[in-house]
Design a protein around this motif. Structure first.
Motif, PDB file in Angstrom:
ATOM      1  N   PRO A  23       0.828  -1.201   0.000  1.00  0.00           N
ATOM      2  CA  PRO A  23       0.000   0.000   0.000  1.00  0.00           C
ATOM      3  C   PRO A  23       0.856   1.241   0.000  1.00  0.00           C
ATOM      4  CG  PRO A  23       0.110  -0.946   2.201  1.00  0.00           C
ATOM      5  CD  PRO A  23       0.765  -1.925   1.275  1.00  0.00           C
ATOM      6  N   LEU A  25       2.122   4.554   1.293  1.00  0.00           N
ATOM      7  CA  LEU A  25       2.201   5.188   2.593  1.00  0.00           C
ATOM      8  C   LEU A  25       2.662   6.626   2.414  1.00  0.00           C
ATOM      9  CD1 LEU A  25       3.993   2.308   4.535  1.00  0.00           C
ATOM     10  CD2 LEU A  25       1.556   2.840   4.563  1.00  0.00           C
ATOM     11  N   THR A  65       5.389  -2.413  16.343  1.00  0.00           N
ATOM     12  CA  THR A  65       4.221  -2.541  15.468  1.00  0.00           C
ATOM     13  C   THR A  65       3.496  -1.203  15.357  1.00  0.00           C
ATOM     14  OG1 THR A  65       3.954  -4.859  16.094  1.00  0.00           O
ATOM     15  CG2 THR A  65       2.055  -3.763  15.087  1.00  0.00           C
ATOM     16  N   GLN A  66       3.201  -0.805  14.111  1.00  0.00           N
ATOM     17  CA  GLN A  66       2.496   0.440  13.853  1.00  0.00           C
ATOM     18  C   GLN A  66       0.986   0.199  13.827  1.00  0.00           C
ATOM     19  OE1 GLN A  66       3.870   3.547  13.486  1.00  0.00           O
ATOM     20  NE2 GLN A  66       5.909   2.724  13.900  1.00  0.00           N
ATOM     21  N   ASP A  68      -1.028   0.139  11.475  1.00  0.00           N
ATOM     22  CA  ASP A  68      -1.506  -0.698  10.372  1.00  0.00           C
ATOM     23  C   ASP A  68      -1.234  -2.181  10.602  1.00  0.00           C
ATOM     24  OD1 ASP A  68       1.229  -0.784  10.082  1.00  0.00           O
ATOM     25  OD2 ASP A  68       1.284  -0.015   8.035  1.00  0.00           O
ATOM     26  N   CYS A  70       1.699  -3.553  10.811  1.00  0.00           N
ATOM     27  CA  CYS A  70       3.031  -3.898  10.295  1.00  0.00           C
ATOM     28  C   CYS A  70       4.089  -3.258  11.185  1.00  0.00           C
ATOM     29  CB  CYS A  70       3.196  -3.413   8.858  1.00  0.00           C
ATOM     30  SG  CYS A  70       1.967  -4.062   7.698  1.00  0.00           S
ATOM     31  N   ASP A  75       7.043  -1.003   7.166  1.00  0.00           N
ATOM     32  CA  ASP A  75       6.423   0.202   6.615  1.00  0.00           C
ATOM     33  C   ASP A  75       7.428   1.045   5.835  1.00  0.00           C
ATOM     34  OD1 ASP A  75       3.866  -0.333   7.420  1.00  0.00           O
ATOM     35  OD2 ASP A  75       3.866   1.034   9.142  1.00  0.00           O
ATOM     36  N   CYS A  91       2.289  -7.419   4.963  1.00  0.00           N
ATOM     37  CA  CYS A  91       3.280  -6.538   5.574  1.00  0.00           C
ATOM     38  C   CYS A  91       4.694  -6.766   5.055  1.00  0.00           C
ATOM     39  CB  CYS A  91       3.289  -6.732   7.104  1.00  0.00           C
ATOM     40  SG  CYS A  91       1.849  -6.044   7.967  1.00  0.00           S
TER      41      CYS A  91
END
Length: 211
Positions: A23, A25, A65-66, A68, A70, A75, A91
């Motif tokens: 995705p 970002l 971990t964020q 989202d 991941c 990221d 991820c």
């Protein structure tokens, strides 16, 4: 000469390549102008390096971990890579290419695309982070809002290690301007101190800027 190193895939491309594509970002804020960086550098407090007693990379809880789901590392790989494809977990990148601005090389093996802290964690510790709370150190170690995390080849990351600009400079001279701007900006944002030698090195690299 500034070279853009941050990429995100447009939505149209993601629709074409399917759900396996990483995705898009948000890019981190661009480096400030050299004039802004000079102002920020002048405002940094000059102080002797703090003791490294108690230092540990674990104190910064890197690659947490964020929101989202991941990790920070995943990221950054998705954000700064080109043609990134992810595995079934949505991820972990399985393929792509990553530009390492430190040495002007392109990495095409995921495991060899390391993530570097622009201001090294050890340098942050000796310039003020030793007095931070655990939450502050975690935020610094996983900072996606500022130009603190970037792709680096294994060799350039190893060469830099925990050094600041007074002891190490990117092999890619075209990146010196951006490196100095970003490094100074991160120190300014996080209110870290500098030394006379570091200030001199950053000033020298800012002198290579054309803007």
């Amino acid at each position: 000469m500034r070279r853009a190193i941050r990429f995100s895939l447009p939505v149209s491309v993601l629709l074409l390549v399917g759900v396996g594509a990483a995705p898009a970002l948000a890019d981190p804020p661009p480096a400030p102008s050299s004039g802004t960086a000079r102002t920020e550098l002048a405002a940094l407090a000059v102080a002797s390096p703090h003791s490294m007693d108690g230092y540990s990379r674990d104190a910064f809880d890197t690659w947490s971990t964020q929101a989202d789901g991941c990790t920070t590392r995943q990221d950054v790989l998705a954000r700064d890579g080109d043609g990134v494809q992810e595995g079934s977990d949505g991820c972990q990148p399985t393929s792509g290419s990553w530009y390492s601005a430190y040495d002007g090389t392109t990495v095409t093996v995921v495991a060899q695309a390391t993530i570097d802290h622009m201001v090294p964690l050890a340098e942050a510790w000796r310039s003020g982070a030793d007095d931070w709370s655990a939450d502050q150190r975690k935020a610094f170690g996983n900072d996606l809002k500022d130009p603190q995390l970037l792709i680096a080849s294994e060799s350039s990351n190893s060469s830099k290690s925990d050094s600041g600009p007074s002891d190490w400079k990117p092999a890619n001279h075209d990146f010196w301007c951006t490196y100095a701007e970003d490094y100074t900006h991160v120190k300014s944002i996080w209110k870290l101190t500098t030394t006379d030698d570091e200030k001199s090195a950053l000033t020298s690299m800012l002198d290579t800027c054309t803007n």
